[in-house]
Motif scaffolding. Structure first.
Motif, PDB file in Angstrom:
ATOM      1  N   VAL A 195     -17.995   1.772  -0.691  1.00  0.00           N
ATOM      2  CA  VAL A 195     -18.148   0.627  -1.596  1.00  0.00           C
ATOM      3  C   VAL A 195     -17.422   0.897  -2.902  1.00  0.00           C
ATOM      4  CG1 VAL A 195     -19.816  -0.635  -2.998  1.00  0.00           C
ATOM      5  CG2 VAL A 195     -20.326  -0.163  -0.605  1.00  0.00           C
ATOM      6  N   ASP A 196     -16.640  -0.104  -3.343  1.00  0.00           N
ATOM      7  CA  ASP A 196     -16.029  -0.044  -4.668  1.00  0.00           C
ATOM      8  C   ASP A 196     -16.213  -1.402  -5.347  1.00  0.00           C
ATOM      9  OD1 ASP A 196     -14.243  -1.746  -3.455  1.00  0.00           O
ATOM     10  OD2 ASP A 196     -12.479  -0.479  -3.726  1.00  0.00           O
ATOM     11  N   ARG A 197     -15.544  -1.612  -6.457  1.00  0.00           N
ATOM     12  CA  ARG A 197     -15.731  -2.850  -7.213  1.00  0.00           C
ATOM     13  C   ARG A 197     -15.304  -4.071  -6.399  1.00  0.00           C
ATOM     14  NH1 ARG A 197     -16.839  -2.464 -12.580  1.00  0.00           N
ATOM     15  NH2 ARG A 197     -16.041  -4.578 -12.865  1.00  0.00           N
ATOM     16  N   HIS A 198     -14.212  -3.944  -5.653  1.00  0.00           N
ATOM     17  CA  HIS A 198     -13.754  -5.070  -4.837  1.00  0.00           C
ATOM     18  C   HIS A 198     -14.770  -5.410  -3.752  1.00  0.00           C
ATOM     19  CE1 HIS A 198      -9.773  -6.493  -5.991  1.00  0.00           C
ATOM     20  NE2 HIS A 198      -9.493  -5.270  -6.390  1.00  0.00           N
ATOM     21  N   VAL A 199     -15.301  -4.398  -3.087  1.00  0.00           N
ATOM     22  CA  VAL A 199     -16.267  -4.645  -2.013  1.00  0.00           C
ATOM     23  C   VAL A 199     -17.488  -5.374  -2.555  1.00  0.00           C
ATOM     24  CG1 VAL A 199     -17.847  -3.545  -0.379  1.00  0.00           C
ATOM     25  CG2 VAL A 199     -15.486  -2.741  -0.570  1.00  0.00           C
ATOM     26  N   MET A 200     -18.013  -4.903  -3.680  1.00  0.00           N
ATOM     27  CA  MET A 200     -19.210  -5.535  -4.221  1.00  0.00           C
ATOM     28  C   MET A 200     -18.918  -6.950  -4.736  1.00  0.00           C
ATOM     29  SD  MET A 200     -21.534  -3.628  -3.439  1.00  0.00           S
ATOM     30  CE  MET A 200     -22.597  -4.932  -4.012  1.00  0.00           C
ATOM     31  N   ALA A 201     -17.754  -7.144  -5.350  1.00  0.00           N
ATOM     32  CA  ALA A 201     -17.399  -8.481  -5.819  1.00  0.00           C
ATOM     33  C   ALA A 201     -17.249  -9.439  -4.644  1.00  0.00           C
ATOM     34  CB  ALA A 201     -16.100  -8.417  -6.624  1.00  0.00           C
ATOM     35  N   PHE A 202     -16.636  -8.968  -3.570  1.00  0.00           N
ATOM     36  CA  PHE A 202     -16.459  -9.802  -2.372  1.00  0.00           C
ATOM     37  C   PHE A 202     -17.816 -10.175  -1.773  1.00  0.00           C
ATOM     38  CE2 PHE A 202     -15.894 -10.425   2.168  1.00  0.00           C
ATOM     39  CZ  PHE A 202     -14.775 -11.243   2.239  1.00  0.00           C
ATOM     40  N   LEU A 203     -18.705  -9.189  -1.661  1.00  0.00           N
ATOM     41  CA  LEU A 203     -20.011  -9.447  -1.042  1.00  0.00           C
ATOM     42  C   LEU A 203     -20.860 -10.386  -1.897  1.00  0.00           C
ATOM     43  CD1 LEU A 203     -20.976  -5.939   0.378  1.00  0.00           C
ATOM     44  CD2 LEU A 203     -20.196  -7.954   1.639  1.00  0.00           C
ATOM     45  N   THR A 204     -20.861 -10.180  -3.211  1.00  0.00           N
ATOM     46  CA  THR A 204     -21.678 -11.045  -4.061  1.00  0.00           C
ATOM     47  C   THR A 204     -21.149 -12.476  -4.084  1.00  0.00           C
ATOM     48  OG1 THR A 204     -20.402 -10.222  -5.960  1.00  0.00           O
ATOM     49  CG2 THR A 204     -22.548  -9.223  -5.567  1.00  0.00           C
ATOM     50  N   THR A 205     -19.847 -12.635  -3.871  1.00  0.00           N
ATOM     51  CA  THR A 205     -19.272 -13.981  -3.808  1.00  0.00           C
ATOM     52  C   THR A 205     -19.651 -14.686  -2.511  1.00  0.00           C
ATOM     53  OG1 THR A 205     -17.389 -13.357  -5.200  1.00  0.00           O
ATOM     54  CG2 THR A 205     -17.130 -15.309  -3.826  1.00  0.00           C
ATOM     55  N   LEU A 207     -11.848 -13.145  -9.232  1.00  0.00           N
ATOM     56  CA  LEU A 207     -10.847 -13.389  -8.191  1.00  0.00           C
ATOM     57  C   LEU A 207     -11.453 -14.079  -6.980  1.00  0.00           C
ATOM     58  CD1 LEU A 207      -8.203 -12.986  -6.555  1.00  0.00           C
ATOM     59  CD2 LEU A 207      -9.036 -10.684  -6.021  1.00  0.00           C
ATOM     60  N   TYR A 208     -12.536 -13.512  -6.435  1.00  0.00           N
ATOM     61  CA  TYR A 208     -13.103 -14.057  -5.204  1.00  0.00           C
ATOM     62  C   TYR A 208     -13.845 -15.376  -5.441  1.00  0.00           C
ATOM     63  CZ  TYR A 208     -11.847  -9.439  -3.561  1.00  0.00           C
ATOM     64  OH  TYR A 208     -11.149  -8.306  -3.250  1.00  0.00           O
ATOM     65  N   GLU A 209     -14.352 -15.571  -6.652  1.00  0.00           N
ATOM     66  CA  GLU A 209     -14.988 -16.843  -6.954  1.00  0.00           C
ATOM     67  C   GLU A 209     -13.959 -17.959  -7.039  1.00  0.00           C
ATOM     68  OE1 GLU A 209     -18.081 -17.711  -7.165  1.00  0.00           O
ATOM     69  OE2 GLU A 209     -19.167 -15.818  -7.270  1.00  0.00           O
ATOM     70  N   LEU A 210     -12.807 -17.669  -7.661  1.00  0.00           N
ATOM     71  CA  LEU A 210     -11.769 -18.682  -7.821  1.00  0.00           C
ATOM     72  C   LEU A 210     -10.914 -18.839  -6.569  1.00  0.00           C
ATOM     73  CD1 LEU A 210     -10.503 -18.034 -11.470  1.00  0.00           C
ATOM     74  CD2 LEU A 210     -12.044 -19.825 -10.675  1.00  0.00           C
ATOM     75  N   CYS A 211     -10.906 -17.831  -5.707  1.00  0.00           N
ATOM     76  CA  CYS A 211     -10.086 -17.880  -4.493  1.00  0.00           C
ATOM     77  C   CYS A 211     -10.901 -17.358  -3.312  1.00  0.00           C
ATOM     78  CB  CYS A 211      -8.809 -17.061  -4.669  1.00  0.00           C
ATOM     79  SG  CYS A 211      -7.627 -17.232  -3.318  1.00  0.00           S
ATOM     80  N   PRO A 212     -11.840 -18.150  -2.816  1.00  0.00           N
ATOM     81  CA  PRO A 212     -12.692 -17.689  -1.706  1.00  0.00           C
ATOM     82  C   PRO A 212     -11.917 -17.354  -0.439  1.00  0.00           C
ATOM     83  CG  PRO A 212     -13.589 -19.677  -2.739  1.00  0.00           C
ATOM     84  CD  PRO A 212     -12.213 -19.500  -3.278  1.00  0.00           C
ATOM     85  N   ALA A 213     -10.715 -17.902  -0.284  1.00  0.00           N
ATOM     86  CA  ALA A 213      -9.910 -17.631   0.909  1.00  0.00           C
ATOM     87  C   ALA A 213      -9.222 -16.274   0.855  1.00  0.00           C
ATOM     88  CB  ALA A 213      -8.854 -18.722   1.088  1.00  0.00           C
ATOM     89  N   CYS A 214      -9.319 -15.591  -0.268  1.00  0.00           N
ATOM     90  CA  CYS A 214      -8.645 -14.293  -0.407  1.00  0.00           C
ATOM     91  C   CYS A 214      -9.390 -13.224   0.381  1.00  0.00           C
ATOM     92  CB  CYS A 214      -8.585 -13.895  -1.877  1.00  0.00           C
ATOM     93  SG  CYS A 214      -7.748 -12.318  -2.173  1.00  0.00           S
TER      94      CYS A 214
END
Length: 671
Positions: free
Chosen positions: A500-510, A457-464
């Protein structure tokens, strides 16, 4: 909730004040409501702010480019940012624009107004909007919001107009089906993708038509009817075939409303026409018809495009027809399109690779519909997205807590790659698209934190913004904003257990590409909670070091409450107690890295391990000594028992002998 008029002005970074008590309904946008505002440094400029409140991200990536456009025909972007929106107690994204002096040209497409005369269109409206599009195109931007009800009069006296907001929602999100090309009209609004300047020119042509008529050209048709009419007859014929239009405008309208993107007028074509250089008329291209219709669910379908749309809407009925070869035969024999028939056959063959699965029918129909109508969106299990619109569409689904499984399956089934392979003309932008989707498949196949569908999600939509449940009300767009939000959440009694949850880590790694990926693996471990906590703190500490804020005392205190497994791994009680004191003191300074240095100090860990090893050896030595002592005592006890038994036997024998002698003597005397 208090009335909005009672709220104090909302501050935007000290640069602007937004007035919750002064709504401006006439300036509301597709992305949110409008409110009066005033700039801190430029009090003379009248401004207003749009407070976004839709379940889709604003076009954050395009803001800097749009602010550089100084054109009187475009509403000037003054500022933007996240604000604490007091009326609902949430953080919202705000866009600040220069306020137009006049009203909207049309409030809604259902309105009827006085038609624009052709002189006004050719001398004012068309040139002004052309130059705006030229400036956007020069910056690699598109508009996606050209429509009559997004045009404003520049002031109350002149007929000059300006284009309104096009940044508060994804490109094309608010566009009516009438304004979109046939391909984009079939996609869900959030999944239309950024589009091209050609799509904007198409919308410009239809906008001009509506303004020249003063009304919608086909007011009695719903969206489905409009799409069918455009498919069957072509846009220009469908919208103008029953109308009498000014002769001077026929040529540009036909050129701009051409369905074939390669034949549609470009910016240069329109510019040359405005300069008096006439073009040869481009006849509308009618889609190739079948010699006989394809009967599907009672519909008599004559075009590949309309057949593709019908098949996608009923995969259960479509799949058997496709598998029996009826679709491929119709394309080959009735339509007479050998190239497309081969593409349909390739779609059928490629869909069967890997054997049958629960979603096999959906994948089969999705591939065949792409082969039948290559420019149209990917249609799979109820979703319809352009390949470059998948990110915003996923964001909308997650924002609304909808199902995201179809999006993951779409990527894993390599449907975007198949879409690219079916396009008749290869474009340079397809190369990074294919590379991106190859990477997304890898991310989906990894189930750990920092990967999976959230990372895609965050890779394909960085503005999210980060869509973690505990962060949704904070509209987090950067790593620094994420930590600042966690700092606020840490003070609340309802904060939950982990920050921290899956969304937080995905957002940070992106958004933090230099993050050490080796720290991600322990986060998913349930067998070593100490390593998991240390990895979590280490990641947040690295983010704080690189992005700020400098002090996070409440977040540090929150992390301390999770550290009991970390303390327990130290065997020495004095070390544990000393460490707890040091951690509590460091937490007050608000530096996460300090916590890591205390609990993950290799020297302390080695000293504790060495002390424990020494203690274990001492314990083993003492245990052996005790065992020896116990063994010696046992031997002495055995000897004593043996001697006792011997003495007892002797004494018993003596007593028995004396008893016998006494008995004999007694008998002799008695005799």
């Amino acid at each position: 909730m208090r009335p909005a008029a009672h709220y104090a002005p909302v501050d935007l970074g000290g640069r602007c004040e937004i007035m919750p008590g002064s709504p401006l309904a006439g300036l509301d946008s597709a992305g949110g409501s409008a409110f009066a505002s005033r700039m801190a440094r430029d009090r003379k400029t009248e401004s207003f702010a749009i407070i976004t409140d839709r379940p889709v991200p604003a076009r954050v990536e395009a803001l800097s480019g749009f602010r550089t456009i100084e054109n009187p025909a475009l509403m000037r972007l003054l500022d933007w940012g996240t604000v604490d929106w007091t009326p609902d107690g949430k953080r919202r994204f705000a866009l600040v624009y220069e306020r137009p002096g006049g009203r909207r040209v049309m409030n809604d497409l259902s309105d009827v107004r006085e038609p624009f005369n052709d002189d006004l269109v050719t001398r004012t409206l068309m040139p002004n909007l052309l130059y705006v599009l030229r400036e956007m195109n020069a910056r690699g931007l598109t508009c996606g919001a050209i429509r009559p009800n997004n045009l404003f009069y520049k002031d109350t006296v002149s007929s000059a107009v300006m284009l309104g907001d096009c940044l508060s929602t994804p490109t094309g999100y608010a566009q009516p089906v009438l304004m979109e090309t046939i391909e984009r009209a079939q996609a869900q609004p959030a999944g239309r993708g950024p589009g091209t300047i050609g799509d904007d020119l198409y919308a410009l042509g239809i906008t001009l038509l509506v303004l020249v008529l003063g009304r919608h050209p086909l007011p009695d048709l719903d969206d489905e009817g409009l799409i069918r009419a455009k498919m069957d007859r072509g846009t220009y014929s469908a919208l103008t075939g029953h109308l009498r239009l000014p002769q001077s405008l026929l040529e540009p309208l036909r050129g701009l409303m051409t369905d074939d993107a390669k034949q549609r007028w470009s910016l240069s074509d329109l510019d040359m026409w405005l300069q008096g250089r006439r073009h040869s008329s481009k006849q509308p291209q009618i889609p190739r018809r079948g010699a006989r219709p394809f009967d599907f669910q009672g519909d008599q379908l004559l075009h590949c495009r309309s057949l593709a749309r019908a098949l996608a809407r009923n995969t259960a009925a479509a799949a058997p027809l496709i598998e029996r070869g009826e679709v491929e035969k119709w394309v080959r024999r009735s339509v007479g399109d050998e190239t497309r028939a081969e593409m349909v056959q390739t779609a059928i063959t490629s869909a069967s690779v890997g054997g049958r699965a629960a979603t096999q029918e959906e994948k089969l129909v999705a591939r065949v519909t792409i082969a039948l109508d290559p420019p149209s969106p990917i249609r799979y299990r109820g979703i319809a997205v352009m390949p470059d619109g998948l990110g915003p569409a996923m964001a909308e689904a997650m924002w609304q807590n909808g199902s995201i499984q179809p999006y993951a399956e779409l990527v894993l089934a390599q449907l975007p790659m198949f879409w690219v392979n079916c396009q008749p003309d290869f474009r340079p932008e397809y190369v990074p698209m294919v590379q991106s989707y190859d990477g997304q498949r890898t991310l989906l196949e990894h189930v750990g934190m920092g990967f999976g569908i959230e990372r895609v999600l965050y890779e394909l939509c960085p503005a999210c913004p980060c869509l973690a449940p505990h962060l949704r009300d904070y509209y987090v767009l950067t790593p620094a904003e994420l930590l600042a939000a966690l700092e606020q959440i840490a003070t609340k009694p309802t904060r939950g257990r982990d920050p921290v949850d899956r969304h937080v880590m995905a957002f940070l790694t992106t958004h933090h590409k230099k993050l050490n990926d080796r720290l991600l693996q322990p986060l998913s471990s349930q067998h070593d909670p100490a390593r998991r906590i240390i990895a979590m703190i280490s990641i947040l500490a690295d983010v704080q070091n690189r992005f700020g804020p400098a002090r996070l005392p409440h977040l540090c205190a929150w992390m301390v409450t999770l550290m009991e497994p970390v303390f327990k791994r130290f065997k020495n009680k004095e070390t544990r107690e000393k460490m707890k004191i040091e951690v509590a003191q460091a937490a007050r300074d608000g530096v996460l890295d300090a916590l890591v240095r205390i609990v993950d100090n290799i020297d302390v860990i080695r000293a504790d391990d060495k002390g424990f090893l020494t203690a274990m050896r001492q314990y083993e030595s003492l245990t052996r000594q005790i065992d020896r002592l116990r063994s010696g005592a046992s031997l002495k006890s055995d000897a004593t028992d043996h001697a006792g038994r011997q003495i007892a036997a002797v004494v018993t024998s003596v007593i028995a002998g004396l008893t016998m002698i006494g008995t004999v003597i007694f008998m002799l005397r008695g005799g």
